[in-house]
Design an enzyme around this catalytic site. Structure first.
Site, mmCIF file in Angstrom:
data_model
loop_
_atom_site.group_PDB
_atom_site.id
_atom_site.type_symbol
_atom_site.label_atom_id
_atom_site.label_comp_id
_atom_site.label_asym_id
_atom_site.label_seq_id
_atom_site.Cartn_x
_atom_site.Cartn_y
_atom_site.Cartn_z
ATOM 1 C CG ASP A 151 0.577 35.365 82.701
ATOM 2 O OD1 ASP A 151 1.488 34.521 82.651
ATOM 3 O OD2 ASP A 151 -0.633 35.071 82.691
ATOM 4 C CE LYS A 190 8.510 15.367 93.736
ATOM 5 N NZ LYS A 190 9.563 15.189 94.758
ATOM 6 C CB THR A 194 2.560 25.535 95.737
ATOM 7 O OG1 THR A 194 1.550 24.794 95.040
ATOM 8 C CG2 THR A 194 1.894 26.473 96.727
ATOM 9 C CB CYS A 384 -29.061 33.715 68.480
ATOM 10 S SG CYS A 384 -28.595 35.385 67.970
ATOM 11 N N GLY A 386 -29.621 29.940 65.363
ATOM 12 C CA GLY A 386 -30.383 28.690 65.257
ATOM 13 C C GLY A 386 -31.827 28.955 64.892
ATOM 14 C CG HIS A 510 -28.162 34.521 73.268
ATOM 15 N ND1 HIS A 510 -27.250 33.603 72.811
ATOM 16 C CD2 HIS A 510 -28.237 35.486 72.317
ATOM 17 C CE1 HIS A 510 -26.776 33.996 71.632
ATOM 18 N NE2 HIS A 510 -27.363 35.137 71.312
ATOM 19 C CD GLU A 512 -27.686 30.954 75.363
ATOM 20 O OE1 GLU A 512 -26.872 31.410 74.530
ATOM 21 O OE2 GLU A 512 -28.909 30.903 75.154
#
Length: 536
Positions: A151, A190, A194, A384, A386, A510, A512
């Site tokens: 990239d 294959k 790689t 939040c 919610g 939050h 989570e």
């Protein structure tokens, strides 16, 4: 140069989404279990300063650290595996690198020199990589480089790694994660992709020390030797990374492949003790052998891309294991949820979670979901936005304020029950300007939230601009929705509950973000416990 900290770089080739973050976190877990203080950082090649302004469809969820950094979701994996907090230093983007270099140039720090990618950008990258290594807390720093080798945007990162590999000769190694695809028509694995990927790295001056090969089938000894020969690595440094049933299986699979032992050998470090991972194995045993199961509806507007709610879905797993319960998540698109189909969509669920988010899209569906959960006594958890939807729904349907809303959506509504935070009112820029990071919350006793935490003061992470409007608090509490958690300094409402409901909790923060394998979050554990009780 000599360096007390060892550096491991994890690069990816052939395809994106091969799981560099999980491999990095798994290796870190094994090294941590051997007694080495280990941390992981992520270098992201995009030009955004951080992922805070990115649509979740672009990059999955935005993870938030205690110190208020908006970061890549891989930092969530790092914390969930290691049970160690990350920080701003654990996530670096190209945007942040260039911003810093340009600011230095404007100040005249480069003394009139022509500012170039090499050495100025690469020096800045190397400096950021070493911030964690220089603070004396870590024996090993694992650095995951986002994107795929080849990239154009990741070239400066690969060059910075090449330079560090040369500067710290015995203190750096490179793990390259590639794909070994299975061609059904030929009936074989294959290795050519790689080989080509490693060749690209070699063209950039970087020789990988270890190859981690993602595969659907076993790599036999012949294939490993072939890969080793063509890629200039030792056969024991060709590691099989087979598709796993759960991401939490990966540390044990990597231990079987002796990845940690190969790494220690390459870094000339002692093996110390063998990782026991007893708690980890117990977690996995419970995960795979639950005693019960519940169906939870997750109502959100980005449900097509599950990574948009990665921390929530992982917290469900942790909280489920704490209850010896399998959590089946039903993903419900809030834009498609209406009063006419809500019974069909949410009927029969054991619990409903209304997810965080921003903007007006899908908000009416979230409010509809809250109403269904409240009226049908289904355990409800709002996070939040919610939580804010729970407040709006209560104002409209219990207090009778039809025009109640959040000023985020309707700034001229008659009852702005959710209002812009005072310190946010003069802010015009979007990025990094919300209420971010860890804040204290004081809990009211004899409530669901207090029973979950079993303590009066908790610290939780925030990411929001809008808040409960305290002007209306008295009216809400008089009519049955009470504030059960508040910021001790500002008085901001953090948690709302309906005591008459079996389990109805809305949290502005939050939770989570702080749930880990070792410490499942108390709120998710309590919510799933309530769902099990509701099912019975």
């Amino acid at each position: 140069m000599s360096n007390s900290t060892k550096y491991i770089f994890v690069t990816g080739g052939v395809a994106s989404s091969l799981g560099k973050g999980i491999i990095s976190a798994s290796l870190a877990k094994l090294l941590q279990a051997r007694g080495f203080s280990t941390t992981i950082q992520k270098l992201d090649p995009y030009i955004n300063v951080d992922p805070g302004t990115l649509n979740p469809y672009e990059h999955g969820e935005c993870f938030v650290t205690d110190d208020g950094a908006e970061t890549d979701l891989d930092l969530g994996h790092y914390e969930r595996f290691l049970n160690v907090n990350t920080s701003q230093a654990n996530n670096v983007t190209t945007g942040r690198i260039y911003q810093s270099v340009i600011e230095k140039e404007r100040r005249g720090d480069y003394l009139g020199k022509t500012v170039q990618v090499i050495p100025h950008i690469t020096d800045e990258i190397k400096e950021r990589i070493q911030i964690l290594g220089k603070d004396g807390k870590y024996d090993i720093v694992i650095t995951e480089i986002g994107g795929t080798v080849g990239d154009i945007e990741s070239l400066p990162y690969v060059e910075a790694v090449r330079q560090m590999n040369w500067e710290f000769e015995n203190d750096c190694i490179v793990i390259h994660l590639t794909l070994v695809p299975y061609l059904a028509a030929a009936g074989e694995l294959k290795t050519k992709p790689t080989q080509h990927s490693v060749k690209q790295l070699l063209e950039l001056g970087l020789q990988p020390d270890i190859l981690c090969c993602r595969t659907e089938h076993d790599l036999d000894l012949t294939l490993r030797r072939k890969i080793a020969k063509f890629c200039n690595v030792s056969p024991n440094a060709v590691i099989e990374s087979k598709d796993a049933e759960s991401i939490y299986d990966v540390p044990l699979l990597m231990q079987e492949e002796e990845l940690d032992m190969v790494v220690l050998e390459k870094l000339q470090l002692p093996r110390k003790n063998t990782p026991e991972l007893t708690n980890w194995k117990e977690f996995l045993t419970t995960l795979k052998n639950p005693e019960t199961e519940v169906n939870i509806g997750l109502v959100g507007k980005y449900v097509e891309l599950k990574d948009s709610y990665k921390s929530i879905s992982e917290a469900f797993i942790h909280g489920g294991v704490a209850n010896k319960c399998k959590v089946n998540v039903k993903w419900i698109h809030s834009e498609k949820l209406t009063s006419s189909n809500v019974e069909e969509q949410l009927g029969g669920l054991d619990g409903i979670l209304v997810a965080p988010g921003f903007g007006s899209r899908g908000i009416s569906g979230k409010i509809t979901a809250v109403k269904f959960a409240r009226e049908n006594k289904v355990p409800f958890f709002g996070i939040c936005l919610g939580m804010q939807c729970a407040v709006i729904e209560y104002a409209r349907n219990v207090l009778g304020w039809d025009d109640a809303h959040t000023v985020e959506i309707s700034d001229d509504c008659a009852y702005p029950v959710i209002n812009l935070m005072e310190e946010q009112k003069n802010i015009s820029e979007m990025g990094g300007t919300m209420r971010l990071g860890s804040y204290a919350c004081k809990l009211k006793s004899k409530t669901n939230i207090y029973e979950a935490y079993n303590t009066e003061i908790v610290n939780e992470r925030h990411r929001h601009r809008y808040e409960f409007n305290n002007e209306y608090l008295e009216e809400f509490e008089k009519n049955g929705m009470i504030a059960t958690g508040r910021n001790p300094e500002t008085g901001l409402v953090e948690v709302v509950e309906i005591p008459e409901h079996p389990w109805f909790v809305g949290a502005q923060f939050h939770p989570e973000y702080k749930s880990t394998v070792q410490n499942p979050h108390p709120l998710f554990t309590a919510f799933i416990g309530a769902a099990i009780k509701n099912k019975k």
